[in-house]
Design a protein around this motif. Sequence first.
Motif, PDB file in Angstrom:
ATOM      1  N   SER A   1     -17.403   0.115  48.463  1.00  0.00           N
ATOM      2  CA  SER A   1     -17.541   1.473  47.933  1.00  0.00           C
ATOM      3  C   SER A   1     -16.777   1.554  46.617  1.00  0.00           C
ATOM      4  O   SER A   1     -16.075   0.612  46.237  1.00  0.00           O
ATOM      5  CB  SER A   1     -16.986   2.492  48.940  1.00  0.00           C
ATOM      6  N   PRO A   2     -16.905   2.648  45.890  1.00  0.00           N
ATOM      7  CA  PRO A   2     -16.156   2.775  44.634  1.00  0.00           C
ATOM      8  C   PRO A   2     -14.637   2.602  44.825  1.00  0.00           C
ATOM      9  O   PRO A   2     -13.957   2.110  43.922  1.00  0.00           O
ATOM     10  CB  PRO A   2     -16.510   4.188  44.167  1.00  0.00           C
ATOM     11  N   THR A   3     -14.116   2.991  45.985  1.00  0.00           N
ATOM     12  CA  THR A   3     -12.672   2.842  46.212  1.00  0.00           C
ATOM     13  C   THR A   3     -12.323   1.524  46.891  1.00  0.00           C
ATOM     14  O   THR A   3     -11.149   1.187  47.025  1.00  0.00           O
ATOM     15  CB  THR A   3     -12.145   3.996  47.092  1.00  0.00           C
ATOM     16  N   GLN A   4     -13.322   0.797  47.309  1.00  0.00           N
ATOM     17  CA  GLN A   4     -13.096  -0.490  47.976  1.00  0.00           C
ATOM     18  C   GLN A   4     -14.125  -1.489  47.445  1.00  0.00           C
ATOM     19  O   GLN A   4     -15.108  -1.808  48.104  1.00  0.00           O
ATOM     20  CB  GLN A   4     -13.242  -0.325  49.495  1.00  0.00           C
ATOM     21  N   PRO A   5     -13.906  -1.985  46.212  1.00  0.00           N
ATOM     22  CA  PRO A   5     -14.923  -2.791  45.546  1.00  0.00           C
ATOM     23  C   PRO A   5     -14.856  -4.293  45.855  1.00  0.00           C
ATOM     24  O   PRO A   5     -15.509  -5.078  45.177  1.00  0.00           O
ATOM     25  CB  PRO A   5     -14.613  -2.541  44.071  1.00  0.00           C
ATOM     26  N   ARG A   6     -14.091  -4.672  46.871  1.00  0.00           N
ATOM     27  CA  ARG A   6     -13.955  -6.095  47.173  1.00  0.00           C
ATOM     28  C   ARG A   6     -14.340  -6.351  48.631  1.00  0.00           C
ATOM     29  O   ARG A   6     -14.295  -5.460  49.477  1.00  0.00           O
ATOM     30  CB  ARG A   6     -12.516  -6.580  46.920  1.00  0.00           C
TER      31      ARG A   6
ATOM     32  N   GLY B   1     -26.978   0.232  50.640  1.00  0.00           N
ATOM     33  CA  GLY B   1     -27.856  -0.515  51.526  1.00  0.00           C
ATOM     34  C   GLY B   1     -27.085  -1.588  52.279  1.00  0.00           C
ATOM     35  O   GLY B   1     -25.856  -1.691  52.193  1.00  0.00           O
ATOM     36  N   SER B   2     -27.821  -2.388  53.046  1.00  0.00           N
ATOM     37  CA  SER B   2     -27.225  -3.460  53.845  1.00  0.00           C
ATOM     38  C   SER B   2     -27.482  -4.804  53.180  1.00  0.00           C
ATOM     39  O   SER B   2     -28.614  -5.108  52.756  1.00  0.00           O
ATOM     40  CB  SER B   2     -27.821  -3.460  55.265  1.00  0.00           C
ATOM     41  N   TYR B   3     -26.443  -5.612  53.111  1.00  0.00           N
ATOM     42  CA  TYR B   3     -26.505  -6.910  52.456  1.00  0.00           C
ATOM     43  C   TYR B   3     -25.818  -7.961  53.342  1.00  0.00           C
ATOM     44  O   TYR B   3     -25.163  -7.623  54.336  1.00  0.00           O
ATOM     45  CB  TYR B   3     -25.817  -6.877  51.095  1.00  0.00           C
ATOM     46  N   THR B   4     -25.973  -9.196  52.931  1.00  0.00           N
ATOM     47  CA  THR B   4     -25.259 -10.300  53.580  1.00  0.00           C
ATOM     48  C   THR B   4     -24.515 -11.089  52.505  1.00  0.00           C
ATOM     49  O   THR B   4     -25.107 -11.495  51.502  1.00  0.00           O
ATOM     50  CB  THR B   4     -26.215 -11.249  54.329  1.00  0.00           C
ATOM     51  N   ALA B   5     -23.219 -11.282  52.738  1.00  0.00           N
ATOM     52  CA  ALA B   5     -22.405 -12.068  51.811  1.00  0.00           C
ATOM     53  C   ALA B   5     -22.070 -13.395  52.479  1.00  0.00           C
ATOM     54  O   ALA B   5     -21.592 -13.425  53.618  1.00  0.00           O
ATOM     55  CB  ALA B   5     -21.126 -11.324  51.448  1.00  0.00           C
TER      56      ALA B   5
ATOM     57  N   ALA C   1     -21.884   1.543  50.075  1.00  0.00           N
ATOM     58  CA  ALA C   1     -21.997   2.993  50.268  1.00  0.00           C
ATOM     59  C   ALA C   1     -21.284   3.723  49.131  1.00  0.00           C
ATOM     60  O   ALA C   1     -20.470   3.137  48.407  1.00  0.00           O
ATOM     61  CB  ALA C   1     -21.406   3.399  51.620  1.00  0.00           C
ATOM     62  N   THR C   2     -21.588   4.965  49.003  1.00  0.00           N
ATOM     63  CA  THR C   2     -20.902   5.768  47.973  1.00  0.00           C
ATOM     64  C   THR C   2     -19.491   6.156  48.409  1.00  0.00           C
ATOM     65  O   THR C   2     -18.655   6.507  47.591  1.00  0.00           O
ATOM     66  CB  THR C   2     -21.711   7.056  47.691  1.00  0.00           C
ATOM     67  N   SER C   3     -19.240   6.025  49.716  1.00  0.00           N
ATOM     68  CA  SER C   3     -17.906   6.305  50.243  1.00  0.00           C
ATOM     69  C   SER C   3     -17.758   5.537  51.564  1.00  0.00           C
ATOM     70  O   SER C   3     -18.729   5.378  52.322  1.00  0.00           O
ATOM     71  CB  SER C   3     -17.703   7.791  50.496  1.00  0.00           C
ATOM     72  N   SER C   4     -16.550   5.056  51.831  1.00  0.00           N
ATOM     73  CA  SER C   4     -16.298   4.344  53.077  1.00  0.00           C
ATOM     74  C   SER C   4     -15.846   5.276  54.193  1.00  0.00           C
ATOM     75  O   SER C   4     -15.571   4.811  55.308  1.00  0.00           O
ATOM     76  CB  SER C   4     -15.235   3.252  52.860  1.00  0.00           C
TER      77      SER C   4
END
Length: 272
Positions: free
Chosen positions: A149-154, A239-243, A264-267
């Motif tokens: 999210s914007p506050t959790q970009p890692r 959306g949903s992704y796989t890393a 997401a836009t927010s966690s």
Amino acid sequence: MDDLRRPRRRRIRRPIRTAVAVVLLALAAGAVAAPAAQAAPARVWVQQTDPLSTDPVRLQVAAVDTNGYAAPFTGTVALVVGRTRSSVAVRSAEGQEDVAIPTTSLTAGSASLVATLRSGGRTITTTVRGFVDVLPAVVIRGFGCGVVSPTQPRIAWQVVSVNGRSYQYPAWTPASNAFPAYVHTVHPTVITDSSGRPIRTKGAVVVTKGSKVVGRVALPSANRRLLFSVPWPGARVPGSYTATLTLTDAVGRTTTASQPVTVATSSAGLCS
């Protein structure tokens, strides 16, 4: 009256003292007698003493002669995987020795053991194929709640084990809502081998959506910690992704792990 003449003293021939000869012969025999040669080993025995230890691999090597008695030896014992080799010198006056062979310099795979021992003037080599499986040095998996999210970009990863040694972590604290806060709480150490030396790794994170690759970030060679994070390399479209993270150490042992990631836009409400 005839002069009385003193009779001549008769010379007595004394026999040779045989005792002296016997002593001399005994001394001479002792000087030239050589000790019996030690019997050459007829067989070499090798067995693991700690099946759970993978770095180092702990084993015992022993040699017996044709009569079944222990045969003193010197030599080397080695583990071989592909073109990589790790060996230690061995020496035993009792005919057996406990050995610890480090596996840090070996690639992952099935390791053959090669014991080359010299005893009684003879060299004997024993090879045991598939003696032990050398696992990837570092086993990893995703960590945290898997939300970007914007506050959790890692995205975060944890080391599950290093050379077979497992690591446990305090429970993830969703309330912190940030990986850095948790890292500051547990103070993870640098990944090291059994000798305490840092294990440098390099690799990449690939992000996919379905079967399509939507992002990639390279990870340069570095000393990483038991908990670490990497920047999100994909799109910020919700959306949903796989890393998928792939790490390779200095001798080519590779480990891979994947985790689902939600953008997401927010966690808020997603990390509970």
